[in-house]
Design a protein around this motif. Structure first.
Motif, short mmCIF file in Angstrom:
data_model
loop_
_atom_site.label_atom_id
_atom_site.label_comp_id
_atom_site.label_asym_id
_atom_site.label_seq_id
_atom_site.Cartn_x
_atom_site.Cartn_y
_atom_site.Cartn_z
N ASP A 44 -75.20 79.93 -5.82
CA ASP A 44 -73.77 79.82 -6.04
C ASP A 44 -73.27 81.07 -6.77
OD1 ASP A 44 -71.21 78.80 -6.22
OD2 ASP A 44 -71.65 77.45 -7.87
N ASP A 85 -71.51 84.56 -4.72
CA ASP A 85 -70.15 84.96 -5.08
C ASP A 85 -70.13 86.40 -5.58
OD1 ASP A 85 -69.01 82.64 -4.28
OD2 ASP A 85 -68.68 81.81 -6.26
N LYS A 127 -69.69 75.37 -15.59
CA LYS A 127 -69.60 74.90 -14.20
C LYS A 127 -69.11 73.46 -14.27
CE LYS A 127 -70.22 75.40 -9.73
NZ LYS A 127 -69.41 76.33 -8.90
N ASP A 151 -69.64 81.01 -11.35
CA ASP A 151 -69.69 81.81 -10.12
C ASP A 151 -68.51 82.77 -10.07
OD1 ASP A 151 -68.40 79.33 -9.94
OD2 ASP A 151 -68.58 79.22 -7.78
MG LIG Z 1 -69.23 79.29 -5.76
#
Ligand SMILES: [Mg+2]
Ligand SMILES: [Mg+2]
Lengths: 355, 355
Positions: free
Chosen positions: A246, A250, B190, B222
């Motif tokens: 993740d 990115d 997150k 991210d």
């Molecule tokens: Mg992401």
């Protein structure tokens, strides 16, 4: 006739999906194939309508389609909700329900967009063509989580869990993909500290024995986050876990200039696939004809390639995107001086015309 | 008289520590203060000597010192060992034993090293001056971990756990630091997926109420990995968990040009501190007089500042480093055209002379 589940979602999702469907319509007439679109509510819009991120019956409908094309879900409007009622829960349910365990994210630098990269010319001139293969339905995003109170101190936990069979199947996808590319796999983990990473590494090494033609190396995730910026040309296929993937995918998207350009395919067994742009719902620009539809259009191309075996049509779309870029058309996110600024709809129209 | 535990460690560790000690000797004579160095084996060298990453009696010795200066530990030689016998285990034991829960990592772009940044001129011209405040003794690197076999399928797990009190104390460090800087904290988590992140976010917001003069924003990890590359000037203090901080602080280090320049302080209650460069053992260049000693020298400066209240001496070291850079001296990792290439020892000598 191909049945496609179409999930516009929230924010800019509906706008970019609209353009991708126009592109598919063009493909339909040009290549003599029919697509049936089954529209499904998922994400914040489903919460507003039904009180859940995705209804069970809708998930069943999606499972009956050959492929799913998704815009994006989520937004600040739903940020205050408890975890199991978040829009993102729809993504997890879709990925889990379709058992799409392999997320393929190409990060390719287009010659015309070199100036959009935040990296120095001497670095981008070496080229960037990375495929991040991210495990998608395991690890900490799906592991046991919860809260507990100890001595009056509230705590919360999430669990990163990987089994050998989970690692094996995602590793195979990475090695197979590498065979069709530069034959190089960089497996990213944190094996110097995490037990799950050590199992990851052992298992990847076992799988590698069946691919003696592919070069395997290992990299710690903190180092990988640096190397992606320092010299992205060193990477071909990056194989990694759900959470690390993740973050790194990115980052890889950013270094090629715009996340609005990047498609993704999530594959399971057989031909089933979930196709979606990497970008999010971008609520700040939603509904203003500012979003870049290219990532979603290229996701549709990946769908044609992986789920419908329509390589020619996929290439026709990818080529149409390249022509639009060469002719200087740019949405705001990739705009640089002396280019022609266009909105979401015009970009979609131009790409359609080039097919 | 200040007692300092000195842990040279593995790879380039001993070389860079040697130069930092010469700098401290110079400070000693110039500022009329005495340092006593207690040398401790930890990491791979301790495994070779004693069979463990760090002996319990040595850990006790370290705890009795006012501060610890560490080079780096680890290397491929010990990569095959089981988890509890890895050199990195020494770091975890030191951090845990000293209870240093706050890792402060400044990522500062020196004007003279702008060319070393992999980012474009227009991005670095906006300036980079980030302080990453990373939680250091909690989260997944310390949570319960292990293996289990289910239906013949071996699995491994690690657990990310945070309690409110753990988050509270690290958040306070970030807000206090921000008060002395640009008064901006970006908390990275997150929270859209992880329960531990949601607790993190709630707790950070509670702490923020006591710092109405500091601006707090939240960012997903991210996205943060992208924003660091896209526009690092937007950040002042980044507050984050152990694992996310490991990844993001290394990325932040890379964008300022060289990890060989960056110091870190790990602080606990009171004046106790563990000071070490961010870089690793770089076994490929060990023993060749190629390593950049500046990160370790600047770590010694941080030690003078935070553990010994010697602000003037700390500034004198930092200034001496700036003079060396202005005069064009560069080790290989930060070398650019028309500069004077020097080795580890010469760089140390030049910095000493400038104090
Ligand atoms: Mg992401
Ligand atoms: Mg690190």
């Amino acid at each position: 006739m191909h049945r496609i589940a179409v999930i516009p979602g929230d924010g800019i999702g509906p706008e970019v999906i609209e353009q991708a469907l126009l592109v598919l319509d063009k493909v339909s007439s040009k290549f003599g194939v029919r697509f049936e679109y089954i529209f499904i509510d998922a994400g914040g819009c489903a919460i507003d309508k039904y009180g859940v991120p995705i209804r069970d019956e809708d998930l069943e409908l999606v499972k009956k389609c050959e492929a799913t094309l998704l815009g994006a879900v989520g937004g600040p409007k739903w940020d205050g909700l408890p975890g199991n009622l978040r829009p993102e829960q729809a993504l997890l349910k879709l990925r889990g329900g379709l058992k799409v365990y392999a997320n393929l994210r190409p990060a390719v630098l287009y010659d015309e967009l070199k100036d959009s990269s935040p990296l120095k010319k001497e670095i981008v001139d070496r080229g960037i063509d990375i495929l991040v293969v991210r495990e998608l339905i395991g690890g900490m995003y799906f592991g046991p989580k919860g809260r507990e109170v100890k001595d009056g101190d509230e705590a919360a936990y999430d669990t990163e869990v990987y089994s050998k069979s989970e690692v094996r199947r995602i590793a195979k996808v990475a090695f197979e993909a590498a065979r069709k590319r530069k034959k190089k796999v960089t497996s990213v983990d944190k094996a110097n500290i995490l037990e799950s990473s050590r199992l990851w590494r052992e298992t990847v090494e076992e799988v590698a024995k069946n691919y003696p033609d592919v070069e395997l190396s290992h990299m710690y995730v903190d180092n990988a986050s640096m190397q992606l910026v320092k010299d992205p040309s060193q990477f071909d296929v990056i194989l990694t876990s759900n959470m690390f993937g993740d973050i790194l995918s990115d980052e890889a998207s950013m270094i090629v200039g715009s996340i609005g350009m990047l498609a993704s395919a999530s594959l399971g067994e057989g031909k089933i696939g979930l196709y979606e742009p990497i970008h999010g719902t971008a609520p700040d620009i939603a509904g203003q004809d500012l979003a870049n539809p290219i990532a979603t259009i290229l996701s549709a191309a990946m769908m044609l390639r992986y789920s419908f075996n329509m390589e020619d049509a996929a290439k026709a779309i990818e080529n149409a995107v390249k022509i639009a870029l060469k002719e200087g058309y740019r949405t705001r996110d990739i705009y640089t001086e002396n280019c022609k600024l266009v909105g979401t709809k015009q970009m979609g129209k131009i790409i359609c015309e080039n097919i």
